[in-house]
Motif scaffolding. Structure first.
Motif, PDB file in Angstrom:
ATOM      1  N   PHE A  79     -12.773 -29.118  -9.586  1.00  0.00           N
ATOM      2  CA  PHE A  79     -13.272 -28.014  -8.772  1.00  0.00           C
ATOM      3  C   PHE A  79     -14.330 -27.188  -9.516  1.00  0.00           C
ATOM      4  CE2 PHE A  79     -12.187 -23.607  -6.969  1.00  0.00           C
ATOM      5  CZ  PHE A  79     -13.048 -23.748  -5.902  1.00  0.00           C
ATOM      6  N   PHE A  80     -14.363 -27.321 -10.851  1.00  0.00           N
ATOM      7  CA  PHE A  80     -15.207 -26.450 -11.668  1.00  0.00           C
ATOM      8  C   PHE A  80     -16.706 -26.554 -11.334  1.00  0.00           C
ATOM      9  CE2 PHE A  80     -15.549 -24.663 -16.300  1.00  0.00           C
ATOM     10  CZ  PHE A  80     -16.185 -23.539 -15.787  1.00  0.00           C
ATOM     11  N   PRO A  81     -17.301 -27.751 -11.231  1.00  0.00           N
ATOM     12  CA  PRO A  81     -18.744 -27.816 -10.981  1.00  0.00           C
ATOM     13  C   PRO A  81     -19.186 -27.086  -9.718  1.00  0.00           C
ATOM     14  CG  PRO A  81     -17.930 -29.942 -11.718  1.00  0.00           C
ATOM     15  CD  PRO A  81     -16.724 -29.093 -11.480  1.00  0.00           C
ATOM     16  N   ILE A  82     -18.483 -27.324  -8.603  1.00  0.00           N
ATOM     17  CA  ILE A  82     -18.895 -26.678  -7.359  1.00  0.00           C
ATOM     18  C   ILE A  82     -18.552 -25.183  -7.378  1.00  0.00           C
ATOM     19  CG2 ILE A  82     -16.757 -27.181  -6.085  1.00  0.00           C
ATOM     20  CD1 ILE A  82     -18.577 -27.699  -3.633  1.00  0.00           C
ATOM     21  N   PHE A  83     -17.431 -24.836  -8.017  1.00  0.00           N
ATOM     22  CA  PHE A  83     -17.065 -23.420  -8.132  1.00  0.00           C
ATOM     23  C   PHE A  83     -18.126 -22.664  -8.935  1.00  0.00           C
ATOM     24  CE2 PHE A  83     -14.987 -20.070 -10.662  1.00  0.00           C
ATOM     25  CZ  PHE A  83     -14.529 -19.254  -9.651  1.00  0.00           C
ATOM     26  N   ARG A  84     -18.574 -23.270 -10.031  1.00  0.00           N
ATOM     27  CA  ARG A  84     -19.596 -22.628 -10.871  1.00  0.00           C
ATOM     28  C   ARG A  84     -20.883 -22.410 -10.074  1.00  0.00           C
ATOM     29  NH1 ARG A  84     -23.691 -25.114 -13.665  1.00  0.00           N
ATOM     30  NH2 ARG A  84     -24.673 -23.893 -15.341  1.00  0.00           N
ATOM     31  N   GLN A  85     -21.278 -23.410  -9.287  1.00  0.00           N
ATOM     32  CA  GLN A  85     -22.491 -23.264  -8.484  1.00  0.00           C
ATOM     33  C   GLN A  85     -22.366 -22.113  -7.491  1.00  0.00           C
ATOM     34  OE1 GLN A  85     -24.907 -26.348  -6.874  1.00  0.00           O
ATOM     35  NE2 GLN A  85     -23.792 -27.943  -7.982  1.00  0.00           N
ATOM     36  N   ILE A  86     -21.229 -22.019  -6.826  1.00  0.00           N
ATOM     37  CA  ILE A  86     -21.023 -20.947  -5.842  1.00  0.00           C
ATOM     38  C   ILE A  86     -21.076 -19.588  -6.524  1.00  0.00           C
ATOM     39  CG2 ILE A  86     -19.369 -19.931  -4.232  1.00  0.00           C
ATOM     40  CD1 ILE A  86     -18.366 -22.788  -3.664  1.00  0.00           C
ATOM     41  N   VAL A  87     -20.389 -19.469  -7.658  1.00  0.00           N
ATOM     42  CA  VAL A  87     -20.335 -18.198  -8.380  1.00  0.00           C
ATOM     43  C   VAL A  87     -21.732 -17.752  -8.829  1.00  0.00           C
ATOM     44  CG1 VAL A  87     -19.588 -17.172 -10.566  1.00  0.00           C
ATOM     45  CG2 VAL A  87     -17.936 -18.366  -9.118  1.00  0.00           C
ATOM     46  N   ILE A  88     -22.515 -18.694  -9.327  1.00  0.00           N
ATOM     47  CA  ILE A  88     -23.864 -18.344  -9.790  1.00  0.00           C
ATOM     48  C   ILE A  88     -24.780 -18.035  -8.606  1.00  0.00           C
ATOM     49  CG2 ILE A  88     -25.911 -19.233 -10.977  1.00  0.00           C
ATOM     50  CD1 ILE A  88     -24.012 -20.846 -12.771  1.00  0.00           C
ATOM     51  N   ARG A  89     -24.675 -18.830  -7.553  1.00  0.00           N
ATOM     52  CA  ARG A  89     -25.506 -18.594  -6.362  1.00  0.00           C
ATOM     53  C   ARG A  89     -25.258 -17.211  -5.775  1.00  0.00           C
ATOM     54  NH1 ARG A  89     -27.870 -21.821  -2.874  1.00  0.00           N
ATOM     55  NH2 ARG A  89     -26.758 -20.899  -1.126  1.00  0.00           N
ATOM     56  N   GLU A  90     -23.996 -16.814  -5.729  1.00  0.00           N
ATOM     57  CA  GLU A  90     -23.627 -15.550  -5.081  1.00  0.00           C
ATOM     58  C   GLU A  90     -23.534 -14.381  -6.062  1.00  0.00           C
ATOM     59  OE1 GLU A  90     -23.517 -15.321  -1.951  1.00  0.00           O
ATOM     60  OE2 GLU A  90     -23.399 -17.422  -1.311  1.00  0.00           O
ATOM     61  N   LYS A  91     -23.817 -14.633  -7.344  1.00  0.00           N
ATOM     62  CA  LYS A  91     -23.781 -13.584  -8.386  1.00  0.00           C
ATOM     63  C   LYS A  91     -22.420 -12.861  -8.407  1.00  0.00           C
ATOM     64  CE  LYS A  91     -27.412 -12.231  -6.317  1.00  0.00           C
ATOM     65  NZ  LYS A  91     -28.575 -11.481  -5.787  1.00  0.00           N
ATOM     66  N   ILE A  92     -21.362 -13.660  -8.404  1.00  0.00           N
ATOM     67  CA  ILE A  92     -20.005 -13.130  -8.335  1.00  0.00           C
ATOM     68  C   ILE A  92     -19.613 -12.447  -9.640  1.00  0.00           C
ATOM     69  CG2 ILE A  92     -17.574 -13.759  -8.060  1.00  0.00           C
ATOM     70  CD1 ILE A  92     -19.259 -13.869  -5.483  1.00  0.00           C
ATOM     71  N   GLN A  93     -18.939 -11.291  -9.520  1.00  0.00           N
ATOM     72  CA  GLN A  93     -18.434 -10.545 -10.672  1.00  0.00           C
ATOM     73  C   GLN A  93     -16.913 -10.585 -10.765  1.00  0.00           C
ATOM     74  OE1 GLN A  93     -20.398  -7.125  -8.912  1.00  0.00           O
ATOM     75  NE2 GLN A  93     -21.517  -6.781 -10.820  1.00  0.00           N
ATOM     76  N   ILE A  94     -16.242 -10.631  -9.609  1.00  0.00           N
ATOM     77  CA  ILE A  94     -14.775 -10.611  -9.567  1.00  0.00           C
ATOM     78  C   ILE A  94     -14.278 -11.763  -8.704  1.00  0.00           C
ATOM     79  CG2 ILE A  94     -12.742  -9.304  -8.843  1.00  0.00           C
ATOM     80  CD1 ILE A  94     -14.363  -6.741  -9.293  1.00  0.00           C
ATOM     81  N   VAL A  95     -13.333 -12.525  -9.238  1.00  0.00           N
ATOM     82  CA  VAL A  95     -12.684 -13.600  -8.481  1.00  0.00           C
ATOM     83  C   VAL A  95     -11.264 -13.156  -8.147  1.00  0.00           C
ATOM     84  CG1 VAL A  95     -11.854 -15.979  -8.549  1.00  0.00           C
ATOM     85  CG2 VAL A  95     -14.094 -15.407  -9.515  1.00  0.00           C
ATOM     86  N   HIS A  96     -10.947 -13.128  -6.854  1.00  0.00           N
ATOM     87  CA  HIS A  96      -9.657 -12.636  -6.379  1.00  0.00           C
ATOM     88  C   HIS A  96      -8.924 -13.783  -5.685  1.00  0.00           C
ATOM     89  CE1 HIS A  96      -7.417  -9.073  -4.268  1.00  0.00           C
ATOM     90  NE2 HIS A  96      -6.589 -10.053  -4.616  1.00  0.00           N
ATOM     91  N   GLY A  97      -7.876 -14.304  -6.336  1.00  0.00           N
ATOM     92  CA  GLY A  97      -7.101 -15.410  -5.786  1.00  0.00           C
ATOM     93  C   GLY A  97      -5.925 -14.928  -4.959  1.00  0.00           C
ATOM     94  N   HIS A  98      -5.516 -15.748  -3.991  1.00  0.00           N
ATOM     95  CA  HIS A  98      -4.405 -15.402  -3.102  1.00  0.00           C
ATOM     96  C   HIS A  98      -3.443 -16.574  -2.960  1.00  0.00           C
ATOM     97  CE1 HIS A  98      -6.068 -11.593  -1.344  1.00  0.00           C
ATOM     98  NE2 HIS A  98      -7.204 -12.139  -1.740  1.00  0.00           N
ATOM     99  N   ALA A  99      -2.147 -16.280  -3.030  1.00  0.00           N
ATOM    100  CA  ALA A  99      -1.047 -17.211  -2.721  1.00  0.00           C
ATOM    101  C   ALA A  99      -0.647 -18.087  -3.911  1.00  0.00           C
ATOM    102  CB  ALA A  99      -1.380 -18.084  -1.520  1.00  0.00           C
ATOM    103  N   SER A 100       0.648 -18.087  -4.194  1.00  0.00           N
ATOM    104  CA  SER A 100       1.197 -18.833  -5.334  1.00  0.00           C
ATOM    105  C   SER A 100       1.046 -20.334  -5.182  1.00  0.00           C
ATOM    106  CB  SER A 100       2.683 -18.494  -5.500  1.00  0.00           C
ATOM    107  OG  SER A 100       2.877 -17.116  -5.705  1.00  0.00           O
ATOM    108  N   LEU A 101       1.086 -20.831  -3.946  1.00  0.00           N
ATOM    109  CA  LEU A 101       1.068 -22.269  -3.715  1.00  0.00           C
ATOM    110  C   LEU A 101      -0.336 -22.812  -3.474  1.00  0.00           C
ATOM    111  CD1 LEU A 101       4.247 -22.775  -1.485  1.00  0.00           C
ATOM    112  CD2 LEU A 101       3.968 -23.269  -3.911  1.00  0.00           C
ATOM    113  N   SER A 102      -1.348 -22.020  -3.746  1.00  0.00           N
ATOM    114  CA  SER A 102      -2.720 -22.469  -3.560  1.00  0.00           C
ATOM    115  C   SER A 102      -3.270 -23.042  -4.862  1.00  0.00           C
ATOM    116  CB  SER A 102      -3.599 -21.306  -3.081  1.00  0.00           C
ATOM    117  OG  SER A 102      -4.962 -21.673  -3.109  1.00  0.00           O
ATOM    118  N   SER A 103      -3.464 -24.355  -4.906  1.00  0.00           N
ATOM    119  CA  SER A 103      -4.032 -24.997  -6.094  1.00  0.00           C
ATOM    120  C   SER A 103      -5.445 -24.490  -6.363  1.00  0.00           C
ATOM    121  CB  SER A 103      -4.058 -26.517  -5.904  1.00  0.00           C
ATOM    122  OG  SER A 103      -2.777 -27.021  -5.634  1.00  0.00           O
ATOM    123  N   MET A 104      -6.209 -24.334  -5.310  1.00  0.00           N
ATOM    124  CA  MET A 104      -7.586 -23.860  -5.441  1.00  0.00           C
ATOM    125  C   MET A 104      -7.640 -22.474  -6.063  1.00  0.00           C
ATOM    126  SD  MET A 104     -10.482 -23.833  -2.442  1.00  0.00           S
ATOM    127  CE  MET A 104     -10.587 -25.618  -2.400  1.00  0.00           C
TER     128      MET A 104
END
Length: 449
Positions: A79-104
């Protein structure tokens, strides 16, 4: 200060549910407060790629393989390559995850920490400590949350459970409950039948949602009260048990199965009833209870998890998660309604004052402020925290973190940031906001200034 936030979870629309609704409403209110919010989830059927919702909320539907109950196949690194692209494209500062059973969600938090981003996690569930699934989930939680900036839980019971499962410092865990858009759940006294009592059930039909209790209780309640009808909406593996129960006891004219419904149809189903029955075996919060009360339904629910924290006692009848007690509590609720002892017409205004997504967004924003001002640890600090997660698991976690760090540097060389185009932001409406300077009155500007 406005932030660029990425909310990551396997669970999002078009699938209905409490986590999905929470992410959408929170993202919408944070956007209204001037922040940039995007959603990252997996592909749903043909819904893939980048989509915009009607309020301008951008959703990345990543084409990943789903293995069970809309959870993606855990891969750790793919998941890292596409996640990195999204984060850089959108200039993300904070990543907020939800749900214990979510692998993503877990993978996104790991990758975000490797990239030096701020991370936050919201837990929506309760888990045990003895069965194999819970042991594995808890060990994964310990891995993810040992290197996270802050954790949010939807109830105090959920906080206690999460702190124990992940061995967290309670100071780093906040309680911010779910909410409801009360305007979308207005009661309609003319919709419910005047001739009989209608009991509504809206739930995923799984074991942990108490479907077995429901199957056992319905025939007994129908036998005791000949004028009671049931209206059941939802889908899941236990739906066949409900159908067999209806045929066995010949209750086709008293139990109506609606199947799966969309979230915007929930209110129209609820207002047809007088009582809402929620026989869940485990529940961290139970947003559907707030929606039912807002629609003017008297709530009968099991006293498990965070449910007792949701509504005041005069809106609810509690039962132990046992067949006899669920039947008894439902019969007490029916009797109270028939005697006119419960003023359900007052429920909506009370719920409107108790729960607000704007308040949830403000409290979440304060969490973001705190983690943004915290000190950033080094790679060695991260590895030390991972190493303390267990004799064998700690070493495995250190290896995963080290490989993730190496993969990040390889991606920086192979696919440099300069070759990734930055995405244009959704145009914002002009709003009137208060100036921060004392005595300067107000100013008109764009959100995010």
């Amino acid at each position: 200060m406005p932030y660029n936030i990425a909310m990551v979870s396997d669970f999002f629309y078009p699938q209905p549910g409490g986590v999905e609704s929470h992410i959408y409403q929170l993202a919408s209110k944070l956007s209204d407060r001037g922040h940039k919010v995007i959603i990252i989830t997996h592909q749903y059927d043909t819904r893939s790629g980048v989509r915009y919702l009607t309020n301008g909320l951008k959703v990345y539907y990543v084409p990943f393989f789903v293995i069970y109950r809309e959870s993606t196949m855990p891969t750790v690194f793919s998941f890292f390559p596409i996640f990195r692209q999204i984060v850089i494209r959108e200039k993300i500062q904070i990543v907020h995850g939800h749900a214990s059973l979510s692998s993503m969600c877990h993978e996104a938090i790991l990758h975000a920490r490797t990239m030096g981003l701020r991370t936050c996690f919201t837990d929506h569930s309760l888990f045990g400590f003895a069965d194999a699934a819970s042991i594995l989930t808890n060990k994964l939680m310990k891995f993810t949350l040992s290197d996270i900036d802050h954790v949010i839980c939807v109830s105090h019971t959920c906080k206690e459970n999460t702190v124990l499962r992940a061995s967290l410092d309670p100071v780093n865990v906040s309680v911010i409950p779910n909410a409801v858009v009360a305007e979308n759940f207005k009661p309609d006294p003319t919709a419910a039948s005047k001739d009989h009592i209608t009991i509504v059930v809206i739930s995923r039909l799984f074991y942990n949602k108490g479907t077995d209790l429901l199957v056992a209780a319905i025939p007994r309640i129908c036998e005791i009260h000949p004028t009671v009808h049931f209206l059941i909406a939802g889908n899941g593996p236990k739906a066949i048990d409900l159908q067999q129960m209806i045929e066995k006891h010949m209750l086709q004219d008293r139990v109506e199965l609606l199947g799966p419904i969309r979230h915007e149809e929930v209110r129209d189903v609820m207002v047809r009833g007088h009582i809402y029955l929620h026989p869940s075996l485990t529940e961290a919060f139970g947003t559907v209870l707030v929606e039912a009360a807002s629609c003017g339904l008297y709530v009968v629910c099991t006293e498990v998890g965070g449910i007792p924290e949701v509504l005041p006692s005069w809106m609810t009848v509690f039962a132990r998660p046992e067949e006899d007690d669920v039947v008894s509590a439902t019969c007490r609720a029916i009797a109270e309604l028939r005697r006119g002892n419960v003023k359900t017409e007052k429920f909506h205004k009370r719920v409107q004052k108790m729960y607000s997504w704007t308040n949830v967004a403000m409290r979440t924003e304060r969490v973001y402020d705190n983690i943004s001002n915290a000190e950033r640890g080094t790679l060695m600090d991260r590895l030390k925290r991972y190493y303390g997660c267990g004799v064998w698991a700690g070493k495995l976690f250190v290896i995963c973190a080290a490989i993730d760090y190496l993969l990040w540097w390889l991606l920086e060389i192979w696919y440099p940031r300069t070759s990734i185009d930055e995405a244009r932001d959704w145009p914002k409406k002009e709003v009137v906001v208060k100036d921060c300077k004392e005595g300067s009155g107000i100013r008109v500007g764009r959100r995010g200034e």
